[in-house]
Design a protein around this motif. Sequence first.
Motif, PDB file in Angstrom:
ATOM      1  N   GLY A 113       0.816  -1.212   0.000  1.00  0.00           N
ATOM      2  CA  GLY A 113       0.000   0.000   0.000  1.00  0.00           C
ATOM      3  C   GLY A 113       0.851   1.264   0.000  1.00  0.00           C
ATOM      4  N   GLU A 114       1.975   1.222   0.694  1.00  0.00           N
ATOM      5  CA  GLU A 114       2.856   2.382   0.768  1.00  0.00           C
ATOM      6  C   GLU A 114       3.515   2.705  -0.580  1.00  0.00           C
ATOM      7  N   VAL A 115       3.995   1.684  -1.271  1.00  0.00           N
ATOM      8  CA  VAL A 115       4.717   1.941  -2.518  1.00  0.00           C
ATOM      9  C   VAL A 115       3.788   2.231  -3.699  1.00  0.00           C
ATOM     10  N   THR A 116       2.519   1.880  -3.572  1.00  0.00           N
ATOM     11  CA  THR A 116       1.589   2.124  -4.674  1.00  0.00           C
ATOM     12  C   THR A 116       0.753   3.393  -4.487  1.00  0.00           C
ATOM     13  N   SER A 117       0.790   3.982  -3.296  1.00  0.00           N
ATOM     14  CA  SER A 117      -0.029   5.175  -3.029  1.00  0.00           C
ATOM     15  C   SER A 117       0.696   6.480  -3.338  1.00  0.00           C
ATOM     16  N   SER A 118       1.994   6.415  -3.656  1.00  0.00           N
ATOM     17  CA  SER A 118       2.764   7.615  -4.010  1.00  0.00           C
ATOM     18  C   SER A 118       3.529   7.362  -5.303  1.00  0.00           C
ATOM     19  N   GLU A 119       3.732   8.433  -6.043  1.00  0.00           N
ATOM     20  CA  GLU A 119       4.408   8.291  -7.335  1.00  0.00           C
ATOM     21  C   GLU A 119       5.881   7.938  -7.177  1.00  0.00           C
ATOM     22  N   LEU A 120       6.560   8.567  -6.201  1.00  0.00           N
ATOM     23  CA  LEU A 120       7.989   8.342  -5.985  1.00  0.00           C
ATOM     24  C   LEU A 120       8.220   7.813  -4.569  1.00  0.00           C
ATOM     25  N   VAL A 121       8.868   6.650  -4.473  1.00  0.00           N
ATOM     26  CA  VAL A 121       9.107   6.034  -3.164  1.00  0.00           C
ATOM     27  C   VAL A 121      10.526   5.472  -3.099  1.00  0.00           C
ATOM     28  N   ILE A 122      11.192   5.751  -1.993  1.00  0.00           N
ATOM     29  CA  ILE A 122      12.498   5.151  -1.700  1.00  0.00           C
ATOM     30  C   ILE A 122      12.301   4.193  -0.530  1.00  0.00           C
ATOM     31  N   CYS A 123      12.619   2.921  -0.737  1.00  0.00           N
ATOM     32  CA  CYS A 123      12.441   1.929   0.324  1.00  0.00           C
ATOM     33  C   CYS A 123      13.772   1.251   0.643  1.00  0.00           C
ATOM     34  N   HIS A 124      14.154   1.323   1.905  1.00  0.00           N
ATOM     35  CA  HIS A 124      15.392   0.718   2.385  1.00  0.00           C
ATOM     36  C   HIS A 124      15.074  -0.614   3.075  1.00  0.00           C
ATOM     37  N   PHE A 125      15.530  -1.707   2.487  1.00  0.00           N
ATOM     38  CA  PHE A 125      15.425  -3.020   3.137  1.00  0.00           C
ATOM     39  C   PHE A 125      16.677  -3.185   3.994  1.00  0.00           C
ATOM     40  N   TYR A 126      16.485  -3.374   5.290  1.00  0.00           N
ATOM     41  CA  TYR A 126      17.610  -3.347   6.217  1.00  0.00           C
ATOM     42  C   TYR A 126      17.567  -4.538   7.178  1.00  0.00           C
ATOM     43  N   HIS A 127      18.677  -4.692   7.896  1.00  0.00           N
ATOM     44  CA  HIS A 127      18.756  -5.633   9.016  1.00  0.00           C
ATOM     45  C   HIS A 127      19.218  -4.820  10.219  1.00  0.00           C
ATOM     46  N   HIS A 128      18.475  -4.899  11.318  1.00  0.00           N
ATOM     47  CA  HIS A 128      18.758  -4.045  12.475  1.00  0.00           C
ATOM     48  C   HIS A 128      20.143  -4.263  13.078  1.00  0.00           C
ATOM     49  N   GLY A 129      20.784  -5.391  12.774  1.00  0.00           N
ATOM     50  CA  GLY A 129      22.102  -5.657  13.342  1.00  0.00           C
ATOM     51  C   GLY A 129      23.262  -5.292  12.422  1.00  0.00           C
ATOM     52  N   PHE A 130      22.979  -4.819  11.213  1.00  0.00           N
ATOM     53  CA  PHE A 130      24.032  -4.504  10.248  1.00  0.00           C
ATOM     54  C   PHE A 130      24.462  -3.039  10.380  1.00  0.00           C
ATOM     55  N   TYR A 131      25.763  -2.847  10.548  1.00  0.00           N
ATOM     56  CA  TYR A 131      26.316  -1.498  10.729  1.00  0.00           C
ATOM     57  C   TYR A 131      26.053  -0.617   9.509  1.00  0.00           C
ATOM     58  N   ARG A 132      26.217  -1.170   8.326  1.00  0.00           N
ATOM     59  CA  ARG A 132      26.028  -0.366   7.105  1.00  0.00           C
ATOM     60  C   ARG A 132      24.560   0.041   6.920  1.00  0.00           C
ATOM     61  N   CYS A 133      23.656  -0.750   7.398  1.00  0.00           N
ATOM     62  CA  CYS A 133      22.237  -0.379   7.328  1.00  0.00           C
ATOM     63  C   CYS A 133      21.975   0.841   8.209  1.00  0.00           C
ATOM     64  N   LYS A 134      22.677   0.924   9.321  1.00  0.00           N
ATOM     65  CA  LYS A 134      22.520   2.072  10.212  1.00  0.00           C
ATOM     66  C   LYS A 134      23.085   3.343   9.560  1.00  0.00           C
ATOM     67  N   ILE A 135      24.150   3.195   8.805  1.00  0.00           N
ATOM     68  CA  ILE A 135      24.718   4.340   8.075  1.00  0.00           C
ATOM     69  C   ILE A 135      23.712   4.852   7.045  1.00  0.00           C
ATOM     70  N   MET A 136      23.130   3.928   6.293  1.00  0.00           N
ATOM     71  CA  MET A 136      22.141   4.320   5.288  1.00  0.00           C
ATOM     72  C   MET A 136      20.929   4.960   5.958  1.00  0.00           C
ATOM     73  N   ASP A 137      20.508   4.415   7.093  1.00  0.00           N
ATOM     74  CA  ASP A 137      19.391   4.986   7.853  1.00  0.00           C
ATOM     75  C   ASP A 137      19.639   6.461   8.169  1.00  0.00           C
ATOM     76  N   LYS A 138      20.846   6.748   8.643  1.00  0.00           N
ATOM     77  CA  LYS A 138      21.184   8.111   9.058  1.00  0.00           C
ATOM     78  C   LYS A 138      21.029   9.093   7.897  1.00  0.00           C
ATOM     79  N   HIS A 139      21.521   8.726   6.736  1.00  0.00           N
ATOM     80  CA  HIS A 139      21.455   9.625   5.569  1.00  0.00           C
ATOM     81  C   HIS A 139      20.026   9.778   5.051  1.00  0.00           C
ATOM     82  N   LEU A 140      19.281   8.688   4.981  1.00  0.00           N
ATOM     83  CA  LEU A 140      17.906   8.762   4.473  1.00  0.00           C
ATOM     84  C   LEU A 140      17.017   9.574   5.419  1.00  0.00           C
ATOM     85  N   LYS A 141      17.269   9.452   6.710  1.00  0.00           N
ATOM     86  CA  LYS A 141      16.494  10.215   7.690  1.00  0.00           C
ATOM     87  C   LYS A 141      16.735  11.717   7.518  1.00  0.00           C
TER      88      LYS A 141
END
Length: 226
Positions: free
Chosen positions: A96-124
């Motif tokens: 529902g989230e990806v189809t209700s807006s024209e442009l969507v950025i979705c980050h698939f992450y793992h809460h224990g991965f350090y690099r996912c936390k880096i990406m989180d910081k920038h996207l936020k």
Amino acid sequence: MDPDAVKSTLTNLAYGNVMAAAARDLQKEMVAKDKAQASKVAYDEVDLDELMDDPELEKLHAERIAALKKEVEKRQEQKKKGHGEYRDVTEGEFLGEVTSSELVICHFYHHGFYRCKIMDKHLKTLAPKHVETKFIKVDAENAPFFVNKLGIKTLPCVILFRKGIASDRLVGFEDLGAKDDFSTIALENLLIKKGILSKKKKDEDEDAESIRRSVRSSAYSDSDSD
């Protein structure tokens, strides 16, 4: 030659030079005064009331206000859909989230991965700046169906959706120099290049405030702020 005659002649010459200099100064002063007067007359001839009643200017003003109101309405609608913030969504909410807006950025992450936390910081950081695009993230461990469906094998994986269709992706940090210390601006420029973000001419907060001020002023058609 008579000394008195010579003295008289020199005196007359000196007096003549003083008078000539005084005449030149007077002429310069008069020219400057004429110019200032002409400038004042030209300024006084501009009728501000007539200028404000110009139908072309009124039309341009009305079109500008209409465009600003439309932009405000669009932003409000986008915020209702979750734009302007970086949100965690569940597997059940994902479609529902990806189809209700024209442009969507979705980050698939793992809460224990350090690099996912880096990406989180920038996207936020980017989410409130780019209200035109929705920013979400999904815990890959809790979304096995879509992880398999989208062929996600490496995390972090940022998938770019246009009108509900996955059109591009960032796998790990390969497109960011394969280093952990990339800047938010580097990520922003990459996403702009990929067409999922709009290039900003100025800070989003300043632009939004300008829109709000213009729309507020239009509500008082008789006020000087118009």
